[in-house]
Design an enzyme around this catalytic site. Sequence first.
Site, PDB file in Angstrom:
ATOM      1  N   TYR A   1      -1.852  28.310   0.840  1.00 17.32           N
ATOM      2  CA  TYR A   1      -3.222  28.802   0.879  1.00 17.32           C
ATOM      3  C   TYR A   1      -3.956  28.447  -0.403  1.00 17.32           C
ATOM      4  O   TYR A   1      -3.545  28.880  -1.476  1.00 17.32           O
ATOM      5  CB  TYR A   1      -3.239  30.333   1.040  1.00 17.32           C
ATOM      6  CG  TYR A   1      -2.565  30.841   2.286  1.00 17.32           C
ATOM      7  CD1 TYR A   1      -2.731  30.195   3.503  1.00 17.32           C
ATOM      8  CD2 TYR A   1      -1.770  31.978   2.249  1.00 17.32           C
ATOM      9  CE1 TYR A   1      -2.120  30.681   4.659  1.00 17.32           C
ATOM     10  CE2 TYR A   1      -1.162  32.471   3.403  1.00 17.32           C
ATOM     11  CZ  TYR A   1      -1.337  31.812   4.597  1.00 17.32           C
ATOM     12  OH  TYR A   1      -0.732  32.295   5.733  1.00 17.32           O
TER      13      TYR A   1
ATOM     14  N   LYS B   1       2.348  26.398   7.173  1.00 14.77           N
ATOM     15  CA  LYS B   1       1.432  27.339   7.809  1.00 14.77           C
ATOM     16  C   LYS B   1       0.167  27.380   6.958  1.00 14.77           C
ATOM     17  O   LYS B   1       0.232  27.670   5.754  1.00 14.77           O
ATOM     18  CB  LYS B   1       2.094  28.717   7.838  1.00 14.77           C
ATOM     19  CG  LYS B   1       1.263  29.818   8.469  1.00 14.77           C
ATOM     20  CD  LYS B   1       1.981  31.179   8.308  1.00 14.77           C
ATOM     21  CE  LYS B   1       1.049  32.320   8.683  1.00 14.77           C
ATOM     22  NZ  LYS B   1       1.417  33.590   8.068  1.00 14.77           N
TER      23      LYS B   1
END
Lengths: 303, 303, 303, 303, 303
Positions: free
Chosen positions: E179, E210
Amino acid sequence: MNKIKRNKIIIPLDVPSTKRKEYQNNYLKITHNSGRLMLFAGDQKIEHLNDDFYGKGIDDSDADPEHLFKIASQSKIGVFATQLGLISRYGMDYKNIPYLIKLNGKTNLVKKNQDDPVSKQFVEIEDIIFLKKHNRLNILGVGYTIYLGSEYEAEMLVEAAKIIHDAHQEALVVVLWVYPRGKAIKVEKDAHLIAGATGVASCLGADFVKVIYPDLKGKPSHQAIKEVIQSAGRTKVIFSGGKSVSSKEFLKRLNYQLEFGAMGSATGRNIHQKELKEAIKFCKAIYDLVVERKEIKQVLKKF
Amino acid sequence: MNKIKRNKIIIPLDVPSTKRKEYQNNYLKITHNSGRLMLFAGDQKIEHLNDDFYGKGIDDSDADPEHLFKIASQSKIGVFATQLGLISRYGMDYKNIPYLIKLNGKTNLVKKNQDDPVSKQFVEIEDIIFLKKHNRLNILGVGYTIYLGSEYEAEMLVEAAKIIHDAHQEALVVVLWVYPRGKAIKVEKDAHLIAGATGVASCLGADFVKVIYPDLKGKPSHQAIKEVIQSAGRTKVIFSGGKSVSSKEFLKRLNYQLEFGAMGSATGRNIHQKELKEAIKFCKAIYDLVVERKEIKQVLKKF
Amino acid sequence: MNKIKRNKIIIPLDVPSTKRKEYQNNYLKITHNSGRLMLFAGDQKIEHLNDDFYGKGIDDSDADPEHLFKIASQSKIGVFATQLGLISRYGMDYKNIPYLIKLNGKTNLVKKNQDDPVSKQFVEIEDIIFLKKHNRLNILGVGYTIYLGSEYEAEMLVEAAKIIHDAHQEALVVVLWVYPRGKAIKVEKDAHLIAGATGVASCLGADFVKVIYPDLKGKPSHQAIKEVIQSAGRTKVIFSGGKSVSSKEFLKRLNYQLEFGAMGSATGRNIHQKELKEAIKFCKAIYDLVVERKEIKQVLKKF
Amino acid sequence: MNKIKRNKIIIPLDVPSTKRKEYQNNYLKITHNSGRLMLFAGDQKIEHLNDDFYGKGIDDSDADPEHLFKIASQSKIGVFATQLGLISRYGMDYKNIPYLIKLNGKTNLVKKNQDDPVSKQFVEIEDIIFLKKHNRLNILGVGYTIYLGSEYEAEMLVEAAKIIHDAHQEALVVVLWVYPRGKAIKVEKDAHLIAGATGVASCLGADFVKVIYPDLKGKPSHQAIKEVIQSAGRTKVIFSGGKSVSSKEFLKRLNYQLEFGAMGSATGRNIHQKELKEAIKFCKAIYDLVVERKEIKQVLKKF
Amino acid sequence: MNKIKRNKIIIPLDVPSTKRKEYQNNYLKITHNSGRLMLFAGDQKIEHLNDDFYGKGIDDSDADPEHLFKIASQSKIGVFATQLGLISRYGMDYKNIPYLIKLNGKTNLVKKNQDDPVSKQFVEIEDIIFLKKHNRLNILGVGYTIYLGSEYEAEMLVEAAKIIHDAHQEALVVVLWVYPRGKAIKVEKDAHLIAGATGVASCLGADFVKVIYPDLKGKPSHQAIKEVIQSAGRTKVIFSGGKSVSSKEFLKRLNYQLEFGAMGSATGRNIHQKELKEAIKFCKAIYDLVVERKEIKQVLKKF
């Protein structure tokens, strides 16, 4: 009191199979077969320096650290939590006490507007095991404090995770103190925040988690306490006693917590600031509530 | 002097059973069988740089570090505290001195309004044991400084805890210097704060703790000193000598401390800033008070 | 020249008995049996980047690092101090050079108003011993820089203490560069401050300490130099050469230092910024002063 | 092309004698027996994220990391530099590629006015050796970036020094990327500063150093390039290609660098932003210049 | 559903040959032979504290952590991602669940305007292997979060690289959460930035990455998703589910992602905030889309 059965204890999977029986033994001893933990907190000589041990409203005997050992030795308690160093100086005279080693500590000198709190591990689990075996000390568990929301949170989360793993490898019971604290925390006693704290303890695999009692505005709702306890899952919740209050008030609040699912108590000042006899009597009352689950009315009669 | 008996020494539990006799020996030697420690502090060449060793009111001989060894060798002292590096250069000529290795140190250059104090461990206990055994040096203990209330407090608490454990494993006596210092500390000599400091030392398991004498406003009350000493429990308290004062004033103050429970003294400048003969004479006086517990009047006669 | 006798060398106690002879050998080689060290400093390619090696007033040959090795190989010197990496590329062609490995280094890019200086250890002592033995290199010692008064002082004090211990275990001679530097330091060349620096080196157990020559305002007093040297005790003091000055001026100043007790010299720019023949001639002059203790008049004749 | 002879390769002294032949082999392979290195840089997916691989002026095929492997496999190159992780996913299909593992990396997200740059070692040399031997991969060297003048410079200097030592122990060739960068650096492309950077690489013992081409104001003078190359000594200098320019302009500049002593090239974007055929063709042109030292006119004919 | 064949799985080269079969087994199990991963995320009790588990719109059953295990045990899922500590307390009752150990975690208390995010590894891969083997737990992989663009990015990149290496040595599948976050990041959901994040994961050698779904302004273009997926190369991309949306909307978006190359899904709140039956039903729908690749129309019929 309903005794818990040995085979009903949920043994964490990081306890090796060869140590499972020892873990069960420790768990049963620390809870006096009740599954509930009465923790006598004697670690504040670092946390609060001498503020809790000397001054107005505090019995003179509390000025000497041995007072803690006398209480722990002569009272009914689950476990006495303090630093390894202190035990290494008094333990030879108090071999009967059930000990829990508090592994980290910090003073209260640096305030949070100066720097966020950080507290680090003093000794290794293997050092504790050496001390335990070498001296046949009755060491049943370890404790560690995490300040959630501190800028140093990451360091404490990592130490806590490793301690739980290492302690369980040696069959020790682990109690985490989890306190949201630091510049980022506006309301430390918010129930929803404390439910977050107990959840973190459960994700780290602690056996018990000690949190501040969420009594922000008067008596907290049942729902608030329930949230805190539910979030911990199979990790059991105990609330810290907080500042000294009247014995009756203290016991009523504790009973209330137990009724709503708290699985023990953690009490320091409210015990050790009393002179020895009073302290022993008060321990008995707490023990009766926490371990024996006696009726509150019956317990209060003596006060 | 009342000699303490070997079997009355409280041996910390982190001393292995195979080393207990050696610990007792070290303890008896360091206190000359009195249980009280006269520590001659020679570690300030790092702490204060050359300020304590050269200048007005300081004898010329003090400019040379060997002055410290001459005093330590020819005087009655309990133990001479200094850095390992210095001992490695003079020890071959001063094998009779009882040594205590000061394990950390920092200069006084960075002031607390710039950054909080931090001081870290120079060498490992195993290095000291090697040096001791290899050279048959008379090393009896180790020392370490913690700055409580510094933003770096956690690092020093951890190092101190590990040092105490490792040193006790090798039968060495441990003296902690514990000084509240840093931006968070307003009044370093506050008695209640210093009682907190001795309490921390006791929780870490130190044998002796050296703190600043709490003489904020004139002579401190008996009660203030008593709080400081009680809080330390079985860890014995010694006060640092502080700035140079007149010999008489120094000895009177020391006697006062001893009367109220101090278990020794830590003196640097007041000894080594004198020329050799004077220093030896002054050591004798301190020794007479601390170890022999002679009458103050008798001791003062020679000054 | 008065040769020192092997049995007069003070061998630090952290040199194991099995290595004492080797330490004596290294000490005699590095000082050419004089006890005084002529150090040729070739570590500034990190410290000063290319400023010292290229530009006005610098001979073209100095742009190539091999210039340093040519000088060190063809001149009379005590030891050539430089980084291990550079030696690993030239050493096979310059096996006769006596080497001292400079263990840490930093560039001059970050100024002290931005951040305090910090310099860390590049390679381990065991790596150096491997290189030495594997290639039969003539490595006699190691060097390390401490910036006293930097906010990172603690890290460098610890590394220095460990290096001295590890190097002595392997019979290597240790030179500490000790420079007060950082926001806290107002006057880097203050004699009293530098005396503090040499005292720190002595507490750490260094064999030699290299400090800045305290020439703040014109020629420093004898007393000032004496303070610096006395404070070092049995650790020997050498002054760094500083900026390029005329050869005569340089030699006069060096002789002055030696007369008042300096036990050697550390020279970089004043040597290597000259073309090879001039550099060799200048090394001879320094060697004559430092090691042979020839008369200054006699030495100056050639300039 | 003049081939270099095996026995003319200067083997760093930290390569063990048992690994010298392997080092020579790696050196000859990585330079195709020329002593000059054509490095194809494929490490920017961390350094520049997707900026170099997707967008205007970039061929669509470059969006897929496999494009890099296709080019490296089908072109004449010296070595393909990229991260271990990427090789672990494609290497089984591209076993013929000569690899150089880039050991550290950082993104370009934090700008220097926010914080100084720092980039740390991902994997150990022993992990690389395992991967190499276990899979018979053609790994010939390693690379590491240092940001000189960053406040974190010390950490990177230490890692670089250790990597060079460890890599040479395993016969790997080491390329350092050395870039002055951080708040302290005003002009990153200053030739004198870059000469400092190549000097640092030589003091650390790198085989090759990759620096920014010092083309601050138009074409740099011969003298400027010469300073940069001389300062590196026996460490060979290669310049990074920088932003995409026209193929002709790129090749002319490269030839100019080689004429003045550069010992290779490091090219990323100018190769991989082209579609496969064009990239292969361009690699051939670079190879002809760098390794074969063909005439620039002859090379340019094809563009 | 098209099953992938065992011999078509690309085994990373850091998986030892003796563990390749086990890696294939884990890979096939975790993807149910489809090559696509349906990840049920249960790690938010640290990341989001109790916000995701208690409050408006959340089923009461979600207040108890066991809810997660009930869902994971009774539903069709690829893998259940949570902390080791939680598994150590519930795993004995949920042995059938396929587990992925989330190795790091942080709370959301410190906001990015106070300090950049950092999250560190709790336990070692060897601890996980012990737990797995000792208890015959079905642990198939590990996960770790990197905050790209944080000032602490370097620490997390290094931990991630080492984890991937260590996990592959033990045949575990690795999912990186990547992220972009911190003061330097203005738009966390920018597709080009997220393509950078997937590229970093591929350079580190992750099996799956992810990332946040790049839906900055309404539905992202095919091209944006394609950039994100292409940049990851052989590392497969899955998008995190984000905030709770309606089931239909969720499934449509997921199908859209899968059509354009996403190789799975990561879903937390959208599953566990439902009561058990609903959660199981929703898992089935996700499984049908991700693993079975059933028609979206067919899947939506049940909602």
